[in-house]
Design a protein around this motif. Structure first.
Motif, PDB file in Angstrom:
ATOM      1  N   ARG A 183       0.851  -1.211   0.000  1.00  0.00           N
ATOM      2  CA  ARG A 183       0.000   0.000   0.000  1.00  0.00           C
ATOM      3  C   ARG A 183       0.882   1.255   0.000  1.00  0.00           C
ATOM      4  N   ASP A 186       2.373   1.677  -3.413  1.00  0.00           N
ATOM      5  CA  ASP A 186       1.366   2.122  -4.392  1.00  0.00           C
ATOM      6  C   ASP A 186       1.040   3.599  -4.214  1.00  0.00           C
ATOM      7  N   GLU A 188      -0.331   5.042  -1.629  1.00  0.00           N
ATOM      8  CA  GLU A 188      -1.631   5.247  -0.981  1.00  0.00           C
ATOM      9  C   GLU A 188      -1.524   6.160   0.236  1.00  0.00           C
TER      10      GLU A 188
END
Ligand SMILES: NC(=O)C1=CN([C@@H]2O[C@H](COP(=O)(O)OP(=O)(O)OC[C@H]3O[C@@H](n4cnc5c(N)ncnc54)[C@H](OP(=O)(O)O)[C@@H]3O)[C@@H](O)[C@H]2O)C=CC1
Ligand SMILES: N[C@@H](C[C@H]1CC(C(=O)O)=NO1)C(=O)O
Length: 327
Positions: A183, A186, A188
């Motif tokens: 995460r 990515d 995020e």
């Protein structure tokens, strides 16, 4: 020209790593090792280096320019750090993060009283990762910082496990949670608590007659080390510890994921991949010993962290050479 005279206080994984790291630095020499065990029971890489009983350490104030403290952070350094900073310029790897402010204050008081310099919490985390967290936050004020370690052997957590009553030997591996890492990668910028980022796996050899459940509870409830993590404890034999757990690889990375003024996405990353955690940490300690020596020569006094030390002081090259070669 005169070499920087190094002493090693405490001879374990780090102590052995410092011994071999000093040999890689031509401007330094190892003058002695100090141990709380019987000196004859401590075998160095180089048998020509004298091993002294801890109680004699005060006699070496004039013989040692920088004492590198290689004790464990959980119970050794809180006592040894301030005691030795009174008599020597010191460098240590204190890594109980939650207790660094109080440790800094105690070491600073002793170093000031003794007219010495003391560099605390030198290594990779705390240490080089601390520097990169600082760069990230100072350069990208809008963003999020993440630190991931492992999978690898944490020396601080392994030392902490070994100090638990009823433990004869042991190691701890730190395991990053893959979903959390993904995460972050990515972009995020997730909000993750301590338990969501890493798990801790301990492998322990029980002392004769010790109660496994008592040992397990003492480990998993340990504040500052295991209480905030999902921790497993597996009991193994002496033989298995020696055969399957004698390598100490580790590593990890610091990521700063942020946006700059006009809204551009920016990612900063610093990574380590270590075959030997102790040998790398010792190499950081030795480079900072050079800086500590120079700070003392320049009239500085008291405790400092890596965040206070100009990077050029780490290099054996002069400032002019650095400007020519590294800028
Ligand atoms: N900041 C960072 O990035 C890092 C920090 N560290 C810190 O370094 C600390 C030391 O790590 P490490 O060197 O692995 O710890 P060890 O357990 O190997 O050694 C700690 C102390 O225990 C004693 N000792 C060593 N071997 C034995 C033995 N066989 N029997 C009895 N006593 C022994 C030694 O003291 P003596 O000679 O006096 O008996 C030694 O100074 C860790 O606690 C951790 O906090 C480690 C890695 C990275
Ligand atoms: N201080 C750590 C160095 C890194 C490794 C680590 C961990 O696995 O929790 N935290 O910081 C060590 O003793 O190895």
């Amino acid at each position: 020209s005169k070499k920087i005279r190094i002493g090693i206080a405490g001879y374990g994984n780090l102590g052995r790593g410092v011994e071999s790291a000093v040999a890689q630095n031509g401007d330094m020499e190892l003058v002695g090792v100090f141990t709380r065990r019987p000196p004859a029971s401590v075998t160095l890489l180089d048998p020509a280096v004298p091993v002294h009983p801890w109680d004699d350490i005060g006699n070496f104030r004039a013989a040692v320019d920088v004492m590198i403290l290689c004790g464990g952070s959980r119970t050794d350094l809180p006592e040894q750090g301030p005691a030795l900073a009174r008599n020597f310029t010191t460098v240590d790897s204190f890594d109980t993060h939650a207790r660094i402010p109080e440790y800094f204050a105690a070491v600073d008081e002793a170093a000031q009283a003794g007219g010495n310099v003391a560099l605390i919490s030198v290594g990779w985390d705390p240490g080089l990762f601390s520097l990169n967290r600082l760069f990230g936050e100072a350069i990208l004020p809008e963003g999020a910082t993440y630190t991931f370690w492992g999978k690898g052997l944490s020396q601080g957590h392994s030392d902490a496990v070994r100090r638990v009553p009823g433990v004869k030997g042991g190691v701890q591996y730190t395991v990053p949670v893959p979903e959390a890492v993904q995460r972050v990668r990515d972009g995020e910028q997730p909000v993750l608590n301590t338990r969501e980022k890493h798990k801790r796996e301990c492998f322990v050899v029980l002392a004769e007659g010790a109660d496994p459940e008592q040992v397990r509870q003492a480990i998993i409830s340990m504040p500052d080390y295991f209480a905030d993590y999902d921790t497993t404890v597996t009991f193994i034999s002496d033989e298995t510890l020696r055969q399957e757990h004698n390598a100490m690889p580790h590593g990890g990375f610091v990521i700063r994921s942020g946006t700059t003024g006009a809204g551009s996405k920016q990612i900063m990353e610093y990574a380590l991949a270590l075959d030997s955690n102790p040998e790398f940490t010792s190499s950081v300690l030795v480079a900072y010993a050079r800086a500590a020596y120079r700070l003392k020569q320049a009239g500085e006094r008291g405790a400092r962290s890596v965040l206070d030390v100009a990077p050029g002081l780490l290099s054996p090259k002069s400032a002019a050479e650095l400007r020519k070669e590294l800028l």
